[in-house]
Design a protein around this motif. Structure first.
Motif, PDB file in Angstrom:
ATOM      1  N   VAL A   1      -0.938 -83.551 -15.697  1.00  0.00           N
ATOM      2  CA  VAL A   1      -1.584 -83.522 -14.390  1.00  0.00           C
ATOM      3  C   VAL A   1      -1.002 -84.636 -13.536  1.00  0.00           C
ATOM      4  CG1 VAL A   1      -3.749 -83.716 -13.127  1.00  0.00           C
ATOM      5  CG2 VAL A   1      -3.709 -82.590 -15.367  1.00  0.00           C
ATOM      6  N   GLU A   2      -0.426 -84.244 -12.413  1.00  0.00           N
ATOM      7  CA  GLU A   2       0.224 -85.202 -11.518  1.00  0.00           C
ATOM      8  C   GLU A   2      -0.704 -85.588 -10.383  1.00  0.00           C
ATOM      9  OE1 GLU A   2       4.288 -82.641 -12.175  1.00  0.00           O
ATOM     10  OE2 GLU A   2       2.651 -82.146 -10.803  1.00  0.00           O
ATOM     11  N   SER A   3      -0.454 -86.753  -9.830  1.00  0.00           N
ATOM     12  CA  SER A   3      -1.146 -87.201  -8.625  1.00  0.00           C
ATOM     13  C   SER A   3      -0.193 -88.073  -7.826  1.00  0.00           C
ATOM     14  CB  SER A   3      -2.422 -87.972  -8.974  1.00  0.00           C
ATOM     15  OG  SER A   3      -2.117 -89.115  -9.760  1.00  0.00           O
ATOM     16  N   GLY A   4      -0.504 -88.233  -6.554  1.00  0.00           N
ATOM     17  CA  GLY A   4       0.367 -88.990  -5.672  1.00  0.00           C
ATOM     18  C   GLY A   4       1.190 -88.054  -4.812  1.00  0.00           C
ATOM     19  N   GLY A   5       2.217 -88.575  -4.219  1.00  0.00           N
ATOM     20  CA  GLY A   5       3.039 -87.787  -3.320  1.00  0.00           C
ATOM     21  C   GLY A   5       2.471 -87.816  -1.919  1.00  0.00           C
ATOM     22  N   GLY A   6       3.110 -87.085  -1.025  1.00  0.00           N
ATOM     23  CA  GLY A   6       2.673 -87.036   0.347  1.00  0.00           C
ATOM     24  C   GLY A   6       3.812 -87.211   1.322  1.00  0.00           C
ATOM     25  N   LEU A   7       3.463 -87.615   2.514  1.00  0.00           N
ATOM     26  CA  LEU A   7       4.431 -87.772   3.607  1.00  0.00           C
ATOM     27  C   LEU A   7       4.629 -89.259   3.892  1.00  0.00           C
ATOM     28  CD1 LEU A   7       6.135 -86.680   6.006  1.00  0.00           C
ATOM     29  CD2 LEU A   7       3.989 -86.645   7.318  1.00  0.00           C
ATOM     30  N   VAL A   8       5.881 -89.670   4.008  1.00  0.00           N
ATOM     31  CA  VAL A   8       6.202 -91.075   4.279  1.00  0.00           C
ATOM     32  C   VAL A   8       7.446 -91.130   5.144  1.00  0.00           C
ATOM     33  CG1 VAL A   8       7.633 -91.329   2.210  1.00  0.00           C
ATOM     34  CG2 VAL A   8       6.492 -93.338   3.179  1.00  0.00           C
ATOM     35  N   GLN A   9       7.550 -92.187   5.922  1.00  0.00           N
ATOM     36  CA  GLN A   9       8.748 -92.370   6.733  1.00  0.00           C
ATOM     37  C   GLN A   9       9.882 -92.934   5.890  1.00  0.00           C
ATOM     38  OE1 GLN A   9       7.531 -94.848  10.081  1.00  0.00           O
ATOM     39  NE2 GLN A   9       7.279 -93.022  11.360  1.00  0.00           N
ATOM     40  N   ALA A  10      11.087 -92.685   6.326  1.00  0.00           N
ATOM     41  CA  ALA A  10      12.255 -93.231   5.635  1.00  0.00           C
ATOM     42  C   ALA A  10      12.125 -94.747   5.514  1.00  0.00           C
ATOM     43  CB  ALA A  10      13.527 -92.864   6.380  1.00  0.00           C
ATOM     44  N   GLY A  11      12.470 -95.242   4.335  1.00  0.00           N
ATOM     45  CA  GLY A  11      12.330 -96.660   4.048  1.00  0.00           C
ATOM     46  C   GLY A  11      11.018 -97.026   3.413  1.00  0.00           C
ATOM     47  N   GLY A  12      10.086 -96.103   3.403  1.00  0.00           N
ATOM     48  CA  GLY A  12       8.772 -96.358   2.835  1.00  0.00           C
ATOM     49  C   GLY A  12       8.729 -96.163   1.335  1.00  0.00           C
ATOM     50  N   SER A  13       7.523 -96.272   0.797  1.00  0.00           N
ATOM     51  CA  SER A  13       7.322 -96.193  -0.645  1.00  0.00           C
ATOM     52  C   SER A  13       6.203 -95.222  -0.985  1.00  0.00           C
ATOM     53  CB  SER A  13       6.970 -97.573  -1.215  1.00  0.00           C
ATOM     54  OG  SER A  13       8.003 -98.515  -0.984  1.00  0.00           O
ATOM     55  N   LEU A  14       6.304 -94.650  -2.176  1.00  0.00           N
ATOM     56  CA  LEU A  14       5.262 -93.804  -2.718  1.00  0.00           C
ATOM     57  C   LEU A  14       5.190 -94.022  -4.223  1.00  0.00           C
ATOM     58  CD1 LEU A  14       5.737 -90.323  -0.983  1.00  0.00           C
ATOM     59  CD2 LEU A  14       3.791 -91.862  -0.718  1.00  0.00           C
ATOM     60  N   ARG A  15       4.032 -93.687  -4.786  1.00  0.00           N
ATOM     61  CA  ARG A  15       3.845 -93.785  -6.226  1.00  0.00           C
ATOM     62  C   ARG A  15       3.295 -92.470  -6.745  1.00  0.00           C
ATOM     63  NH1 ARG A  15      -0.451 -95.415  -9.683  1.00  0.00           N
ATOM     64  NH2 ARG A  15       0.220 -96.560 -11.571  1.00  0.00           N
ATOM     65  N   LEU A  16       3.943 -91.946  -7.774  1.00  0.00           N
ATOM     66  CA  LEU A  16       3.495 -90.742  -8.457  1.00  0.00           C
ATOM     67  C   LEU A  16       2.965 -91.128  -9.829  1.00  0.00           C
ATOM     68  CD1 LEU A  16       6.456 -88.290  -7.706  1.00  0.00           C
ATOM     69  CD2 LEU A  16       4.445 -88.783  -6.303  1.00  0.00           C
ATOM     70  N   SER A  17       1.930 -90.426 -10.255  1.00  0.00           N
ATOM     71  CA  SER A  17       1.379 -90.632 -11.589  1.00  0.00           C
ATOM     72  C   SER A  17       1.222 -89.302 -12.291  1.00  0.00           C
ATOM     73  CB  SER A  17       0.017 -91.332 -11.512  1.00  0.00           C
ATOM     74  OG  SER A  17       0.145 -92.625 -10.974  1.00  0.00           O
ATOM     75  N   CYS A  18       1.305 -89.360 -13.605  1.00  0.00           N
ATOM     76  CA  CYS A  18       1.165 -88.149 -14.417  1.00  0.00           C
ATOM     77  C   CYS A  18       0.423 -88.519 -15.690  1.00  0.00           C
ATOM     78  CB  CYS A  18       2.533 -87.572 -14.743  1.00  0.00           C
ATOM     79  SG  CYS A  18       2.510 -86.170 -15.879  1.00  0.00           S
ATOM     80  N   ALA A  19      -0.650 -87.787 -15.961  1.00  0.00           N
ATOM     81  CA  ALA A  19      -1.436 -88.007 -17.168  1.00  0.00           C
ATOM     82  C   ALA A  19      -1.230 -86.848 -18.119  1.00  0.00           C
ATOM     83  CB  ALA A  19      -2.910 -88.143 -16.814  1.00  0.00           C
TER      84      ALA A  19
END
Length: 123
Positions: free
Chosen positions: A5-23
């Motif tokens: 099961v994944e979580s995280g993701g979305g929309l971000v501007q170039a240069g930004g950061s995101l975190r994805l998680s998976c259980a």
């Protein structure tokens, strides 16, 4: 059987950061390797990064120095920290798991998959 099961993701501007998680739930030996793949529209699914139970990692050249994989072995989770994101990182990101013993990282060698989560990087 392993359920991811994944979580995280979305929309971000170039240069930004995101975190994805998976259980992961299920047999731990089936998650010796856990990793992240991505698939952009019209392209094949490709490995982003994978990590085994001993901490060995395999990063795609395109994400080295920007993405970091980590695992919590007690909780059987895998995380992906994505920094300095680029528009070309836009894709559906999939968590995957498999047992050990493979010599390839091709998608066909992975036994279990999450449902995927969209990552969109705007320019």
């Amino acid at each position: 059987q392993v359920h991811l099961v994944e979580s995280g993701g979305g929309l971000v501007q170039a240069g930004g950061s995101l975190r994805l998680s998976c259980a992961a739930s299920g047999r731990s030996t089936s998650t010796d390797w856990m990793g992240w793949f991505r698939q952009a529209p019209g392209k094949q699914r490709e490995l982003v990064v994978a990590m085994d139970s001993g901490g060995i990692t395999n990063y795609a050249d395109s994400v080295k120095g920007r993405f970091t994989i980590s695992r919590d072995y007690a909780k059987n989770t895998v995380n992906l920290r994505m920094n300095s994101l680029k528009p070309e990182d836009t894709a559906v990101y999939y968590c995957a798991a498999r047992s050990t013993g493979y010599t390839t990282f091709s998608p066909s060698s992975w036994s279990y998959w999450g449902q995927g989560t969209q990552v969109t990087v705007s320019s």
